[in-house]
Design a protein around this motif. Sequence first.
Motif, PDB file in Angstrom:
ATOM      1  N   UNK A 178       1.029  -1.571  -0.218  1.00 50.18           N
ATOM      2  CA  UNK A 178       0.446   0.111   0.183  1.00 50.18           C
ATOM      3  C   UNK A 178       0.910   1.647   0.055  1.00 50.18           C
ATOM      4  N   UNK A 179       1.772   0.948   0.678  1.00 50.25           N
ATOM      5  CA  UNK A 179       2.872   1.938   0.725  1.00 50.25           C
ATOM      6  C   UNK A 179       3.233   3.067  -0.665  1.00 50.25           C
TER       7      UNK A 179
ATOM      8  N   UNK B  90      -5.244  -8.369 -13.569  1.00 48.27           N
ATOM      9  CA  UNK B  90      -3.619  -7.487 -13.035  1.00 48.27           C
ATOM     10  C   UNK B  90      -3.354  -8.076 -11.076  1.00 48.27           C
ATOM     11  N   UNK B  91      -4.571  -8.287 -10.540  1.00 54.11           N
ATOM     12  CA  UNK B  91      -5.072  -9.089  -9.362  1.00 54.11           C
ATOM     13  C   UNK B  91      -4.539 -10.450  -9.789  1.00 54.11           C
TER      14      UNK B  91
ATOM     15  N   UNK C 214       5.157  -7.764  -8.924  1.00 48.52           N
ATOM     16  CA  UNK C 214       4.983  -6.841  -7.662  1.00 48.52           C
ATOM     17  C   UNK C 214       4.063  -5.867  -7.924  1.00 48.52           C
ATOM     18  N   UNK C 215       2.784  -5.791  -8.366  1.00 47.13           N
ATOM     19  CA  UNK C 215       2.029  -4.351  -9.063  1.00 47.13           C
ATOM     20  C   UNK C 215       2.405  -3.667  -8.523  1.00 47.13           C
TER      21      UNK C 215
ATOM     22  N   UNK D 219      -2.901  -3.020  -6.029  1.00 44.82           N
ATOM     23  CA  UNK D 219      -1.519  -3.269  -4.665  1.00 44.82           C
ATOM     24  C   UNK D 219      -2.204  -2.860  -3.747  1.00 44.82           C
ATOM     25  N   UNK D 220      -3.172  -2.351  -3.519  1.00 42.20           N
ATOM     26  CA  UNK D 220      -3.929  -1.447  -2.353  1.00 42.20           C
ATOM     27  C   UNK D 220      -4.899  -2.802  -1.675  1.00 42.20           C
ATOM     28  N   UNK D 221      -5.471  -4.226  -2.544  1.00 41.03           N
ATOM     29  CA  UNK D 221      -6.645  -4.143  -2.250  1.00 41.03           C
ATOM     30  C   UNK D 221      -5.940  -6.130  -2.727  1.00 41.03           C
TER      31      UNK D 221
END
Length: 461
Positions: free
Chosen positions: A8-9, A351-352, A361-362, A368-370
Amino acid sequence: MKKQLLLTSLSAVLAFGLAACGNSNTAENSKEPSNSGAGSASGEKTKISYWTGDRHDAEFVKEKVADFNATNTDGIEVELVVKGDDFDTALDLSFQTADSPDVIRVKENTIGTFYKKEYLAPIDEYLSDDMKAKFPEMVNLNTFDGKRYSLPNYGTTMRLVYNKDLFAKAGITKPPTTLQELVDTAKKLTAAGKADGAYGFAQNFKSPASALGRSARVIAEMSGFGGFGYDFKTARYDFSGFKPIIEAFKQIKDDGSMLPGVESLDIDPLRAQFAEGKIGMYLSFSSEPGVYSTQFPAKIDWAAAPAPTIDGNAKGASGFLGGQWLALSAKSKHKDAAWKFMEYMYSDQMLTAYQENGYGISMVPSISASAKIPEVKGIEGFLPNQYDGVWPVYPAVAPEGMKSDDAFFKYMLNGGDLDATIADLNKRYNAALDDAMKNDGLKAEPDPGFNPAALAGKFAK
Protein backbone atom coordinates in the motif's frame (compact mmCIF):
# COMPACT_ATOMS: atom_id res chain seq x y z
CA MET A 1 -0.52 -7.15 7.61
CA LYS A 2 2.90 -5.52 7.45
CA LYS A 3 3.43 -6.91 3.97
CA GLN A 4 0.05 -5.53 2.87
CA LEU A 5 1.00 -2.13 4.25
CA LEU A 6 4.27 -2.34 2.34
CA LEU A 7 2.54 -2.64 -1.00
CA THR A 8 0.00 0.00 0.00
CA SER A 9 2.91 2.31 0.79
CA LEU A 10 4.47 1.41 -2.51
CA SER A 11 1.27 2.35 -4.32
CA ALA A 12 1.27 5.75 -2.66
CA VAL A 13 4.82 6.41 -3.76
CA LEU A 14 4.32 5.38 -7.35
CA ALA A 15 3.03 8.31 -9.35
CA PHE A 16 1.22 6.28 -11.89
CA GLY A 17 -1.70 3.94 -11.84
CA LEU A 18 -3.78 1.55 -13.78
CA ALA A 19 -7.55 1.40 -13.60
CA ALA A 20 -9.96 -1.33 -14.36
CA CYS A 21 -10.41 -1.38 -18.09
CA GLY A 22 -13.72 0.26 -18.79
CA ASN A 23 -15.35 1.34 -22.00
CA SER A 24 -12.90 2.03 -24.78
CA ASN A 25 -13.23 4.29 -27.77
CA THR A 26 -12.78 1.52 -30.27
CA ALA A 27 -14.47 1.73 -33.63
CA GLU A 28 -17.66 -0.14 -34.27
CA ASN A 29 -17.22 -3.71 -35.46
CA SER A 30 -17.19 -4.09 -39.22
CA LYS A 31 -16.99 -6.85 -41.74
CA GLU A 32 -13.81 -5.44 -43.23
CA PRO A 33 -10.80 -7.64 -42.38
CA SER A 34 -8.23 -4.82 -42.44
CA ASN A 35 -8.87 -3.27 -39.02
CA SER A 36 -11.89 -5.02 -37.64
CA GLY A 37 -12.51 -5.89 -34.02
CA ALA A 38 -14.78 -8.83 -34.84
CA GLY A 39 -15.21 -11.73 -37.19
CA SER A 40 -17.38 -11.64 -40.24
CA ALA A 41 -21.12 -12.25 -40.29
CA SER A 42 -20.39 -15.81 -41.40
CA GLY A 43 -18.68 -16.48 -38.09
CA GLU A 44 -15.13 -16.22 -39.36
CA LYS A 45 -12.66 -15.47 -36.59
CA THR A 46 -10.50 -12.36 -36.46
CA LYS A 47 -7.09 -13.84 -35.68
CA ILE A 48 -4.41 -11.81 -33.94
CA SER A 49 -1.08 -12.75 -32.39
CA TYR A 50 0.57 -11.73 -29.13
CA TRP A 51 4.35 -12.07 -28.91
CA THR A 52 6.16 -12.12 -25.59
CA GLY A 53 9.66 -12.93 -24.42
CA ASP A 54 8.44 -13.74 -20.91
CA ARG A 55 8.48 -17.36 -19.91
CA HIS A 56 8.11 -17.11 -16.16
CA ASP A 57 4.38 -16.39 -16.60
CA ALA A 58 3.84 -18.36 -19.80
CA GLU A 59 1.46 -20.94 -18.34
CA PHE A 60 -0.61 -18.25 -16.61
CA VAL A 61 -0.84 -16.12 -19.75
CA LYS A 62 -1.58 -19.20 -21.88
CA GLU A 63 -4.52 -20.00 -19.62
CA LYS A 64 -5.84 -16.42 -19.74
CA VAL A 65 -5.50 -16.25 -23.52
CA ALA A 66 -7.48 -19.49 -23.78
CA ASP A 67 -10.17 -17.97 -21.53
CA PHE A 68 -10.32 -14.88 -23.73
CA ASN A 69 -10.61 -16.96 -26.87
CA ALA A 70 -13.43 -19.00 -25.34
CA THR A 71 -15.44 -16.14 -23.84
CA ASN A 72 -15.06 -13.01 -25.98
CA THR A 73 -18.16 -12.21 -28.05
CA ASP A 74 -16.32 -10.34 -30.81
CA GLY A 75 -15.09 -13.35 -32.75
CA ILE A 76 -11.45 -12.70 -31.81
CA GLU A 77 -8.91 -15.50 -31.57
CA VAL A 78 -5.49 -14.76 -30.06
CA GLU A 79 -2.39 -16.81 -30.86
CA LEU A 80 0.18 -16.65 -28.05
CA VAL A 81 3.80 -16.81 -29.25
CA VAL A 82 6.46 -17.15 -26.54
CA LYS A 83 9.95 -16.36 -27.79
CA GLY A 84 13.28 -16.95 -26.06
CA ASP A 85 16.24 -14.65 -25.66
CA ASP A 86 16.10 -14.07 -29.41
CA PHE A 87 12.87 -12.07 -28.99
CA ASP A 88 14.28 -8.75 -30.27
CA THR A 89 15.92 -10.35 -33.31
CA ALA A 90 12.79 -12.32 -34.13
CA LEU A 91 10.70 -9.16 -33.85
CA ASP A 92 13.06 -7.27 -36.17
CA LEU A 93 12.77 -10.03 -38.75
CA SER A 94 8.99 -10.15 -38.43
CA PHE A 95 8.69 -6.47 -39.28
CA GLN A 96 10.60 -7.09 -42.50
CA THR A 97 7.90 -9.57 -43.53
CA ALA A 98 4.13 -9.76 -43.29
CA ASP A 99 4.31 -11.89 -40.13
CA SER A 100 4.70 -9.25 -37.43
CA PRO A 101 2.55 -9.63 -34.29
CA ASP A 102 -0.49 -7.54 -33.41
CA VAL A 103 0.36 -7.13 -29.71
CA ILE A 104 3.93 -6.90 -28.41
CA ARG A 105 5.38 -7.34 -24.94
CA VAL A 106 7.55 -4.29 -24.30
CA LYS A 107 9.99 -3.68 -21.45
CA GLU A 108 11.80 -0.67 -20.05
CA ASN A 109 14.91 -1.47 -22.07
CA THR A 110 13.08 -2.22 -25.33
CA ILE A 111 10.11 0.11 -25.65
CA GLY A 112 12.24 3.11 -26.64
CA THR A 113 14.01 1.13 -29.34
CA PHE A 114 10.77 -0.32 -30.69
CA TYR A 115 9.27 3.17 -30.74
CA LYS A 116 12.19 4.55 -32.75
CA LYS A 117 11.92 1.65 -35.19
CA GLU A 118 8.24 2.57 -35.64
CA TYR A 119 7.02 -0.83 -34.50
CA LEU A 120 4.44 0.61 -32.09
CA ALA A 121 1.13 2.40 -32.54
CA PRO A 122 -0.09 4.98 -29.98
CA ILE A 123 -3.07 3.90 -27.91
CA ASP A 124 -4.44 7.34 -26.91
CA GLU A 125 -7.43 7.08 -29.23
CA TYR A 126 -8.55 3.95 -27.39
CA LEU A 127 -8.36 5.51 -23.92
CA SER A 128 -11.43 7.15 -22.40
CA ASP A 129 -10.97 10.35 -20.38
CA ASP A 130 -11.16 8.28 -17.20
CA MET A 131 -8.47 5.94 -18.40
CA LYS A 132 -6.25 8.83 -19.48
CA ALA A 133 -6.57 10.34 -16.02
CA LYS A 134 -5.81 7.03 -14.34
CA PHE A 135 -2.78 6.31 -16.49
CA PRO A 136 -0.42 9.28 -16.01
CA GLU A 137 2.19 9.78 -18.69
CA MET A 138 5.62 8.33 -17.93
CA VAL A 139 8.05 10.03 -20.25
CA ASN A 140 10.41 7.63 -22.04
CA LEU A 141 8.89 4.67 -20.23
CA ASN A 142 5.45 4.41 -21.82
CA THR A 143 5.02 7.85 -23.40
CA PHE A 144 7.04 9.32 -26.27
CA ASP A 145 6.55 12.72 -27.87
CA GLY A 146 3.29 13.21 -26.00
CA LYS A 147 1.70 9.90 -27.07
CA ARG A 148 1.16 6.80 -24.98
CA TYR A 149 2.24 3.39 -26.22
CA SER A 150 1.78 1.11 -23.21
CA LEU A 151 0.47 0.92 -19.64
CA PRO A 152 2.03 -0.66 -16.55
CA ASN A 153 1.32 -3.97 -14.90
CA TYR A 154 4.05 -4.93 -12.48
CA GLY A 155 7.44 -3.70 -11.33
CA THR A 156 10.52 -5.88 -11.29
CA THR A 157 13.22 -5.94 -8.65
CA MET A 158 16.60 -7.66 -9.02
CA ARG A 159 18.19 -9.90 -6.41
CA LEU A 160 20.80 -12.54 -5.71
CA VAL A 161 19.00 -15.90 -5.69
CA TYR A 162 20.73 -18.52 -3.55
CA ASN A 163 20.46 -22.19 -2.57
CA LYS A 164 20.09 -22.24 1.22
CA ASP A 165 20.67 -25.98 1.40
CA LEU A 166 24.01 -25.75 -0.39
CA PHE A 167 24.99 -22.72 1.71
CA ALA A 168 24.35 -24.77 4.87
CA LYS A 169 26.33 -27.69 3.50
CA ALA A 170 29.26 -25.36 2.81
CA GLY A 171 28.99 -23.78 6.28
CA ILE A 172 28.13 -20.34 4.86
CA THR A 173 25.74 -18.36 7.05
CA LYS A 174 24.89 -15.37 4.85
CA PRO A 175 24.86 -14.36 1.19
CA PRO A 176 27.78 -12.29 -0.17
CA THR A 177 27.69 -8.50 -0.02
CA THR A 178 30.89 -7.70 -1.97
CA LEU A 179 32.41 -8.95 -5.21
CA GLN A 180 35.24 -10.62 -3.34
CA GLU A 181 32.74 -12.41 -1.12
CA LEU A 182 30.85 -13.47 -4.27
CA VAL A 183 34.03 -15.03 -5.67
CA ASP A 184 34.93 -16.71 -2.37
CA THR A 185 31.40 -17.96 -1.75
CA ALA A 186 31.15 -19.46 -5.24
CA LYS A 187 34.40 -21.32 -4.58
CA LYS A 188 33.22 -22.72 -1.23
CA LEU A 189 29.86 -23.75 -2.64
CA THR A 190 31.55 -25.59 -5.50
CA ALA A 191 33.85 -27.42 -3.11
CA ALA A 192 30.87 -28.50 -1.03
CA GLY A 193 28.64 -29.51 -3.93
CA LYS A 194 30.85 -30.63 -6.78
CA ALA A 195 30.66 -34.31 -5.84
CA ASP A 196 26.91 -34.06 -6.40
CA GLY A 197 27.29 -32.05 -9.60
CA ALA A 198 26.57 -28.68 -7.98
CA TYR A 199 28.50 -25.49 -8.68
CA GLY A 200 28.64 -22.16 -6.92
CA PHE A 201 27.47 -19.76 -9.60
CA ALA A 202 25.80 -19.63 -13.01
CA GLN A 203 24.73 -17.20 -15.71
CA ASN A 204 22.70 -17.70 -18.88
CA PHE A 205 25.38 -16.76 -21.39
CA LYS A 206 23.55 -18.14 -24.41
CA SER A 207 22.58 -14.46 -24.51
CA PRO A 208 25.32 -12.29 -22.93
CA ALA A 209 22.91 -9.34 -22.92
CA SER A 210 20.38 -11.33 -20.89
CA ALA A 211 23.03 -12.73 -18.54
CA LEU A 212 24.78 -9.45 -17.78
CA GLY A 213 21.52 -7.51 -17.86
CA ARG A 214 20.35 -9.46 -14.81
CA SER A 215 23.72 -9.60 -13.02
CA ALA A 216 26.42 -7.05 -13.90
CA ARG A 217 23.77 -4.38 -14.35
CA VAL A 218 22.34 -4.58 -10.82
CA ILE A 219 25.79 -4.78 -9.21
CA ALA A 220 26.83 -1.67 -11.13
CA GLU A 221 23.65 0.20 -10.22
CA MET A 222 23.93 -0.71 -6.55
CA SER A 223 27.53 0.53 -6.66
CA GLY A 224 26.52 3.89 -8.16
CA PHE A 225 27.22 3.27 -11.87
CA GLY A 226 24.70 3.36 -14.69
CA GLY A 227 23.67 -0.21 -15.47
CA PHE A 228 24.12 0.28 -19.21
CA GLY A 229 27.44 2.12 -19.06
CA TYR A 230 25.95 5.61 -19.36
CA ASP A 231 27.10 8.33 -16.94
CA PHE A 232 24.22 10.74 -16.29
CA LYS A 233 26.55 13.33 -14.73
CA THR A 234 28.61 13.77 -17.88
CA ALA A 235 26.12 12.55 -20.51
CA ARG A 236 28.82 10.24 -21.87
CA TYR A 237 29.31 6.51 -21.95
CA ASP A 238 31.90 5.22 -19.50
CA PHE A 239 32.11 1.46 -18.89
CA SER A 240 35.00 1.70 -16.41
CA GLY A 241 32.66 0.96 -13.49
CA PHE A 242 32.15 -2.54 -14.91
CA LYS A 243 35.83 -3.48 -14.69
CA PRO A 244 35.82 -5.06 -11.19
CA ILE A 245 32.49 -6.76 -11.89
CA ILE A 246 33.64 -8.45 -15.09
CA GLU A 247 36.95 -9.36 -13.45
CA ALA A 248 35.05 -11.05 -10.62
CA PHE A 249 32.89 -13.02 -13.03
CA LYS A 250 35.98 -14.10 -14.94
CA GLN A 251 37.65 -15.18 -11.69
CA ILE A 252 34.63 -17.31 -10.78
CA LYS A 253 34.83 -19.02 -14.17
CA ASP A 254 38.62 -19.43 -13.98
CA ASP A 255 38.27 -20.94 -10.50
CA GLY A 256 35.95 -23.61 -11.87
CA SER A 257 33.17 -22.27 -9.66
CA MET A 258 30.77 -21.59 -12.52
CA LEU A 259 28.41 -24.24 -13.86
CA PRO A 260 30.02 -25.88 -16.93
CA GLY A 261 28.41 -25.08 -20.25
CA VAL A 262 27.21 -21.55 -19.41
CA GLU A 263 28.30 -20.49 -22.90
CA SER A 264 25.18 -22.13 -24.31
CA LEU A 265 22.96 -21.92 -21.23
CA ASP A 266 19.55 -20.25 -21.59
CA ILE A 267 17.65 -18.88 -18.60
CA ASP A 268 15.06 -21.66 -18.35
CA PRO A 269 17.64 -24.48 -18.35
CA LEU A 270 19.51 -22.49 -15.69
CA ARG A 271 16.36 -22.30 -13.59
CA ALA A 272 15.75 -26.00 -14.03
CA GLN A 273 19.27 -26.76 -12.78
CA PHE A 274 18.82 -24.43 -9.80
CA ALA A 275 15.51 -26.08 -8.91
CA GLU A 276 17.35 -29.42 -8.82
CA GLY A 277 20.01 -28.03 -6.47
CA LYS A 278 22.83 -27.89 -9.00
CA ILE A 279 23.53 -24.14 -8.70
CA GLY A 280 24.49 -22.21 -5.58
CA MET A 281 23.78 -18.64 -6.70
CA TYR A 282 22.69 -16.51 -9.63
CA LEU A 283 21.23 -13.04 -10.13
CA SER A 284 17.82 -12.42 -11.63
CA PHE A 285 14.45 -10.69 -11.47
CA SER A 286 11.42 -10.93 -9.21
CA SER A 287 9.79 -13.33 -11.65
CA GLU A 288 11.70 -16.19 -10.01
CA PRO A 289 9.24 -17.02 -7.17
CA GLY A 290 6.54 -17.75 -9.73
CA VAL A 291 8.98 -19.87 -11.72
CA TYR A 292 9.83 -22.09 -8.76
CA SER A 293 6.21 -22.33 -7.70
CA THR A 294 4.81 -23.60 -11.00
CA GLN A 295 7.23 -23.84 -13.92
CA PHE A 296 10.12 -25.58 -12.17
CA PRO A 297 8.99 -26.62 -8.67
CA ALA A 298 12.05 -26.23 -6.47
CA LYS A 299 13.38 -29.32 -4.72
CA ILE A 300 15.58 -27.17 -2.48
CA ASP A 301 15.20 -24.47 0.14
CA TRP A 302 16.09 -21.16 -1.49
CA ALA A 303 15.86 -17.43 -0.84
CA ALA A 304 16.72 -14.04 -2.36
CA ALA A 305 18.94 -11.26 -1.01
CA PRO A 306 20.10 -7.83 -2.22
CA ALA A 307 22.72 -8.02 -4.94
CA PRO A 308 26.30 -7.52 -3.77
CA THR A 309 28.10 -4.27 -4.49
CA ILE A 310 31.67 -3.81 -5.62
CA ASP A 311 33.02 -3.01 -2.14
CA GLY A 312 30.08 -3.56 0.20
CA ASN A 313 28.89 0.04 0.07
CA ALA A 314 25.59 0.83 -1.64
CA LYS A 315 26.23 4.06 -3.55
CA GLY A 316 23.30 3.80 -5.91
CA ALA A 317 20.03 1.93 -6.30
CA SER A 318 18.94 -1.46 -7.54
CA GLY A 319 16.81 -0.67 -10.57
CA PHE A 320 13.07 -0.99 -9.96
CA LEU A 321 11.90 -1.74 -13.47
CA GLY A 322 8.50 -1.28 -15.02
CA GLY A 323 5.94 1.18 -16.36
CA GLN A 324 4.95 -0.77 -19.45
CA TRP A 325 3.67 -4.20 -20.44
CA LEU A 326 1.66 -4.60 -23.67
CA ALA A 327 1.83 -2.48 -26.82
CA LEU A 328 -0.08 -2.30 -30.08
CA SER A 329 1.79 -3.09 -33.28
CA ALA A 330 1.95 -0.33 -35.87
CA LYS A 331 1.59 -2.96 -38.62
CA SER A 332 -1.42 -4.72 -37.13
CA LYS A 333 -4.32 -5.02 -39.57
CA HIS A 334 -6.67 -5.65 -36.65
CA LYS A 335 -5.91 -2.88 -34.18
CA ASP A 336 -9.44 -2.74 -32.75
CA ALA A 337 -9.40 -6.46 -32.02
CA ALA A 338 -5.89 -6.21 -30.59
CA TRP A 339 -7.01 -3.42 -28.27
CA LYS A 340 -9.95 -5.49 -27.02
CA PHE A 341 -7.47 -8.19 -26.04
CA MET A 342 -5.24 -5.59 -24.35
CA GLU A 343 -8.27 -4.29 -22.41
CA TYR A 344 -8.90 -7.80 -21.19
CA MET A 345 -5.28 -8.26 -20.13
CA TYR A 346 -5.33 -4.94 -18.26
CA SER A 347 -8.51 -5.69 -16.31
CA ASP A 348 -8.45 -5.54 -12.52
CA GLN A 349 -9.23 -9.24 -12.34
CA MET A 350 -6.24 -10.08 -14.50
CA LEU A 351 -3.77 -7.78 -12.76
CA THR A 352 -4.90 -8.92 -9.31
CA ALA A 353 -4.43 -12.57 -10.29
CA TYR A 354 -1.03 -11.72 -11.75
CA GLN A 355 0.25 -10.45 -8.40
CA GLU A 356 -1.52 -12.96 -6.19
CA ASN A 357 -0.03 -15.81 -8.21
CA GLY A 358 3.44 -14.39 -7.65
CA TYR A 359 4.35 -13.36 -11.20
CA GLY A 360 5.22 -9.78 -10.31
CA ILE A 361 4.86 -7.00 -7.75
CA SER A 362 2.11 -4.67 -8.88
CA MET A 363 2.98 -1.11 -9.82
CA VAL A 364 -0.72 -0.23 -10.01
CA PRO A 365 -1.93 1.55 -6.85
CA SER A 366 -5.48 0.19 -6.97
CA ILE A 367 -4.16 -3.35 -7.37
CA SER A 368 -1.40 -3.18 -4.78
CA ALA A 369 -3.88 -1.72 -2.29
CA SER A 370 -6.37 -4.56 -2.68
CA ALA A 371 -4.52 -7.62 -3.94
CA LYS A 372 -3.17 -10.12 -1.44
CA ILE A 373 0.53 -10.68 -0.94
CA PRO A 374 1.11 -13.88 -2.91
CA GLU A 375 1.68 -16.97 -0.83
CA VAL A 376 4.63 -17.95 -2.97
CA LYS A 377 7.92 -19.20 -1.62
CA GLY A 378 10.67 -16.60 -1.85
CA ILE A 379 8.55 -13.56 -2.75
CA GLU A 380 9.46 -11.77 0.48
CA GLY A 381 13.06 -11.44 -0.68
CA PHE A 382 11.94 -9.48 -3.74
CA LEU A 383 9.64 -6.96 -2.09
CA PRO A 384 10.89 -3.36 -2.52
CA ASN A 385 13.53 -2.42 0.05
CA GLN A 386 15.78 0.49 0.94
CA TYR A 387 18.07 -0.24 -2.01
CA ASP A 388 15.47 -0.17 -4.79
CA GLY A 389 14.91 2.87 -6.99
CA VAL A 390 14.01 3.99 -10.50
CA TRP A 391 16.93 5.10 -12.66
CA PRO A 392 16.47 7.67 -15.43
CA VAL A 393 16.16 6.33 -18.96
CA TYR A 394 19.54 6.26 -20.66
CA PRO A 395 19.98 7.21 -24.35
CA ALA A 396 20.29 3.86 -26.13
CA VAL A 397 22.60 3.84 -29.14
CA ALA A 398 23.75 1.32 -31.74
CA PRO A 399 27.57 1.35 -31.86
CA GLU A 400 29.55 -0.06 -34.72
CA GLY A 401 31.17 -3.38 -33.92
CA MET A 402 30.72 -5.61 -30.89
CA LYS A 403 28.24 -4.59 -28.19
CA SER A 404 29.38 -4.20 -24.60
CA ASP A 405 27.85 -7.44 -23.29
CA ASP A 406 29.46 -9.49 -26.04
CA ALA A 407 32.82 -7.76 -25.53
CA PHE A 408 32.75 -8.45 -21.79
CA PHE A 409 31.78 -12.08 -22.30
CA LYS A 410 34.57 -12.51 -24.83
CA TYR A 411 37.01 -11.25 -22.20
CA MET A 412 35.58 -13.66 -19.63
CA LEU A 413 36.20 -16.55 -21.98
CA ASN A 414 39.51 -15.58 -23.55
CA GLY A 415 41.10 -12.98 -21.30
CA GLY A 416 43.06 -10.11 -22.80
CA ASP A 417 43.37 -6.44 -21.93
CA LEU A 418 40.16 -5.37 -20.17
CA ASP A 419 41.27 -1.75 -19.96
CA ALA A 420 41.72 -1.69 -23.73
CA THR A 421 38.32 -3.33 -24.18
CA ILE A 422 36.67 -0.68 -22.01
CA ALA A 423 38.48 2.14 -23.80
CA ASP A 424 37.29 0.77 -27.13
CA LEU A 425 33.71 0.49 -25.87
CA ASN A 426 33.78 4.06 -24.60
CA LYS A 427 35.09 5.31 -27.94
CA ARG A 428 32.56 3.44 -30.07
CA TYR A 429 29.53 4.09 -27.86
CA ASN A 430 30.27 7.80 -27.57
CA ALA A 431 30.81 8.02 -31.32
CA ALA A 432 27.38 6.44 -31.78
CA LEU A 433 25.94 8.83 -29.19
CA ASP A 434 27.40 11.87 -30.98
CA ASP A 435 26.09 10.62 -34.30
CA ALA A 436 22.59 10.04 -32.91
CA MET A 437 22.55 13.51 -31.32
CA LYS A 438 23.68 15.12 -34.56
CA ASN A 439 21.58 13.19 -37.05
CA ASP A 440 18.67 11.59 -35.20
CA GLY A 441 17.66 14.28 -32.73
CA LEU A 442 18.67 12.22 -29.69
CA LYS A 443 18.97 14.35 -26.57
CA ALA A 444 21.62 13.76 -23.91
CA GLU A 445 22.43 16.56 -21.49
CA PRO A 446 24.85 16.44 -18.53
CA ASP A 447 23.39 16.46 -15.02
CA PRO A 448 26.34 17.43 -12.77
CA GLY A 449 24.19 17.13 -9.65
CA PHE A 450 22.97 13.62 -10.39
CA ASN A 451 23.20 11.50 -7.24
CA PRO A 452 22.51 7.77 -7.74
CA ALA A 453 22.28 7.19 -3.99
CA ALA A 454 19.30 9.55 -3.83
CA LEU A 455 17.32 7.19 -6.07
CA ALA A 456 17.20 4.45 -3.44
CA GLY A 457 14.73 3.84 -0.66
CA LYS A 458 11.64 5.51 -2.10
CA PHE A 459 9.73 2.26 -2.43
CA ALA A 460 10.40 0.77 1.00
CA LYS A 461 7.96 1.15 3.89
